[in-house]
Design an enzyme around this catalytic site. Structure first.
Site, short mmCIF file in Angstrom:
data_model
loop_
_atom_site.label_atom_id
_atom_site.label_comp_id
_atom_site.label_asym_id
_atom_site.label_seq_id
_atom_site.Cartn_x
_atom_site.Cartn_y
_atom_site.Cartn_z
N ASN A 37 0.83 -1.20 0.00
CA ASN A 37 0.00 0.00 0.00
C ASN A 37 0.87 1.26 0.00
O ASN A 37 0.50 2.28 0.57
CB ASN A 37 -0.93 0.00 1.22
CG ASN A 37 -2.07 1.00 1.06
OD1 ASN A 37 -2.57 1.23 -0.03
ND2 ASN A 37 -2.47 1.62 2.17
N SER A 127 -4.85 2.60 18.03
CA SER A 127 -5.86 3.50 17.47
C SER A 127 -6.93 3.82 18.49
O SER A 127 -7.23 3.01 19.39
CB SER A 127 -6.50 2.82 16.26
OG SER A 127 -7.68 3.47 15.87
N TYR A 154 -10.91 -4.24 11.83
CA TYR A 154 -9.71 -3.42 11.99
C TYR A 154 -9.54 -3.00 13.44
O TYR A 154 -8.48 -3.17 14.04
CB TYR A 154 -9.80 -2.17 11.10
CG TYR A 154 -8.82 -1.09 11.50
CD1 TYR A 154 -7.47 -1.23 11.22
CD2 TYR A 154 -9.25 0.05 12.17
CE1 TYR A 154 -6.55 -0.24 11.60
CE2 TYR A 154 -8.35 1.04 12.55
CZ TYR A 154 -7.01 0.88 12.27
OH TYR A 154 -6.11 1.85 12.66
N LYS A 158 -6.58 -4.10 16.59
CA LYS A 158 -5.83 -3.21 17.47
C LYS A 158 -6.00 -3.62 18.93
O LYS A 158 -5.04 -3.65 19.71
CB LYS A 158 -6.27 -1.75 17.27
CG LYS A 158 -5.93 -1.18 15.89
CD LYS A 158 -4.44 -1.21 15.61
CE LYS A 158 -4.10 -0.52 14.29
NZ LYS A 158 -2.66 -0.64 13.95
N TYR A 182 -3.67 6.54 18.54
CA TYR A 182 -3.85 7.84 17.93
C TYR A 182 -5.13 7.97 17.14
O TYR A 182 -5.79 7.01 16.82
CB TYR A 182 -2.64 8.30 17.15
CG TYR A 182 -1.91 7.32 16.30
CD1 TYR A 182 -0.74 6.74 16.79
CD2 TYR A 182 -2.32 7.01 15.03
CE1 TYR A 182 -0.01 5.88 16.00
CE2 TYR A 182 -1.60 6.15 14.24
CZ TYR A 182 -0.45 5.57 14.72
OH TYR A 182 0.26 4.71 13.95
N LEU A 205 -10.66 10.58 4.69
CA LEU A 205 -11.35 11.80 4.27
C LEU A 205 -10.45 12.76 3.47
O LEU A 205 -10.83 13.20 2.38
CB LEU A 205 -11.90 12.53 5.50
CG LEU A 205 -12.55 13.90 5.25
CD1 LEU A 205 -13.74 13.79 4.32
CD2 LEU A 205 -12.95 14.54 6.59
N ARG A 236 -14.27 13.81 14.70
CA ARG A 236 -13.00 13.14 14.91
C ARG A 236 -11.96 14.14 15.42
O ARG A 236 -12.12 15.35 15.28
CB ARG A 236 -12.47 12.54 13.60
CG ARG A 236 -13.35 11.47 12.98
CD ARG A 236 -13.27 10.17 13.76
NE ARG A 236 -14.07 9.13 13.12
CZ ARG A 236 -15.36 8.91 13.33
NH1 ARG A 236 -16.02 9.71 14.18
NH2 ARG A 236 -15.99 7.94 12.72
N ARG A 299 -21.99 4.96 6.89
CA ARG A 299 -21.12 3.86 6.47
C ARG A 299 -20.93 2.90 7.64
O ARG A 299 -20.65 3.32 8.76
CB ARG A 299 -19.77 4.45 6.03
CG ARG A 299 -18.78 3.47 5.46
CD ARG A 299 -17.59 4.20 4.90
NE ARG A 299 -16.94 5.07 5.90
CZ ARG A 299 -15.85 5.78 5.67
NH1 ARG A 299 -15.30 5.76 4.46
NH2 ARG A 299 -15.32 6.54 6.62
#
Length: 345
Positions: A37, A127, A154, A158, A182, A205, A236, A299
């Protein structure tokens, strides 16, 4: 003598910026990345900024034999910063096994090799997703807030990885770890020589915003406008990637040089929440570019609102995220324009 740090996922968005900050702080860096990636050209950008080319090995952290060969080749590695992971919430809902295999096996392999090669500490890239949707009394969320059931595979990886680190250290392994939880990293290096470069359609975003602004995407979709927030869009804690990178340097210095608890946890954010709509409007103000956007249905896997209490990191690490949001958004736009000028996208 300079200490050597292994940065997994070091050609990725956060990894590349952290490599720059590590080098500028006097560390030698070895990058391990499978380039699934990211692109190898990122190493050129790092070298252009710092004047130092980090060592690079194209290795998948899930391949323990290849990973061990890296430790054998660079015997002086004292610390690890572990970024290498699949990281898109939406994709993890669609491909859970990919996320569990990649994100968990890679950490286990690193932990297993650390004592064998006398690696003292690991900074784990966690996260704020581990907090799930905090209750109102837990906002802004502190490190002591309850860990909630993850809303995506996901987020679950974590949580599981944090538990693996805790259990491994508890078993008597002679390593130390700082877990950095974070929030939402955005922006690009002020030089515009490195930045966020998602392959395919962006999951985050800001790259979607900049790609819409420059004409690559026809329209930006804001997922959900009926959340229980002042303007109906998700909130956020958006942190500048360079500020985030500096937090990793502070954490690594602490692990290697201070007498601390074997496992410590820090929130890494700005301490304030911004809604998706505020970010979109802030981008327009910072750049003078009007965005074509529309609301879309919610979403799956998205959290309604979360932002961090970062007092612990400010006090204990001596670190603070203080770059104005306008400068952060402008840096992302500068990076996108450079990608256009160079024919990348």
């Amino acid at each position: 003598m300079k200490q050597t740090i292994l940065v997994t996922g070091g050609t990725g968005f956060i990894g590349s910026h952290t490599t720059v900050e590590l080098q500028q702080a006097g560390y030698d860096v070895v990058i391990v990345d499978n380039l699934s990636n990211s692109k190898i050209e990122v190493v050129d950008g790092i070298e252009a900024i710092t004047g130092i080319r980090p060592a690079f090995e194209q290795v998948d952290c899930c391949d323990i034999k290849a990973l061990e060969a890296v430790f054998a080749k660079y015997p002086g590695i004292k610390g690890i910063i572990h970024f290498a992971a699949s990281k898109a919430v939406g994709e993890s809902v669609e491909k859970p096994l990919l996320y569990y295999r990649n994100n968990i096996n890679s950490l286990i392999n690193l932990l297993e090799l650390m004592p064998k090669y006398d690696v003292k500490g690991i900074i784990f890239s966690s996260s704020c997703t581990v907090y799930g949707q905090p209750t109102p009394e837990n906002l802004p969320v502190t490190e002591n807030a309850p860990i909630q059931k993850a809303l995506s595979p996901y987020g679950n990886t974590k949580q599981i990885n944090e538990e693996i680190i805790q259990d491994y250290v508890h078993s008597g392994a002679k390593i130390k770890s700082i877990i950095l939880r974070y929030f939402n990293p955005i922006g690009a290096h002020p030089s515009a020589l490195i930045g966020e470069l998602p392959l395919g359609v962006p999951m985050n975003l800001i790259p979607f915003v900049t790609q819409t602004a420059i004409g690559i995407r026809g329209k930006l979709k804001i997922f959900g406008n009926d959340y229980n927030t002042p303007d109906g869009t998700c909130i956020r804690d958006y942190i500048y990637v360079v500020d985030l990178a500096k937090a990793h340097v502070a954490a690594m210095t602490r692990v290697l040089e201070k007498d601390t608890d074997p496992v410590e946890v820090f929130n890494i954010g700005t301490g304030r929440g911004l809604s998706t709509l505020e970010v979109v409007e802030g981008f327009e103000k910072a750049t003078g570019v009007k965005l074509n956007w529309e609301y879309a249905p919610r979403r799956e896997g998205d959290i309604e609102k979360v932002w961090g209490n970062v007092d612990k990191a400010n006090k204990v690490l001596g670190w603070k995220a203080d770059t104005p949001i306008e400068d952060v958004l402008a840096s992302a736009w500068k990076w996108q324009k450079r990608l256009r000028d160079e024919g990348v996208m």
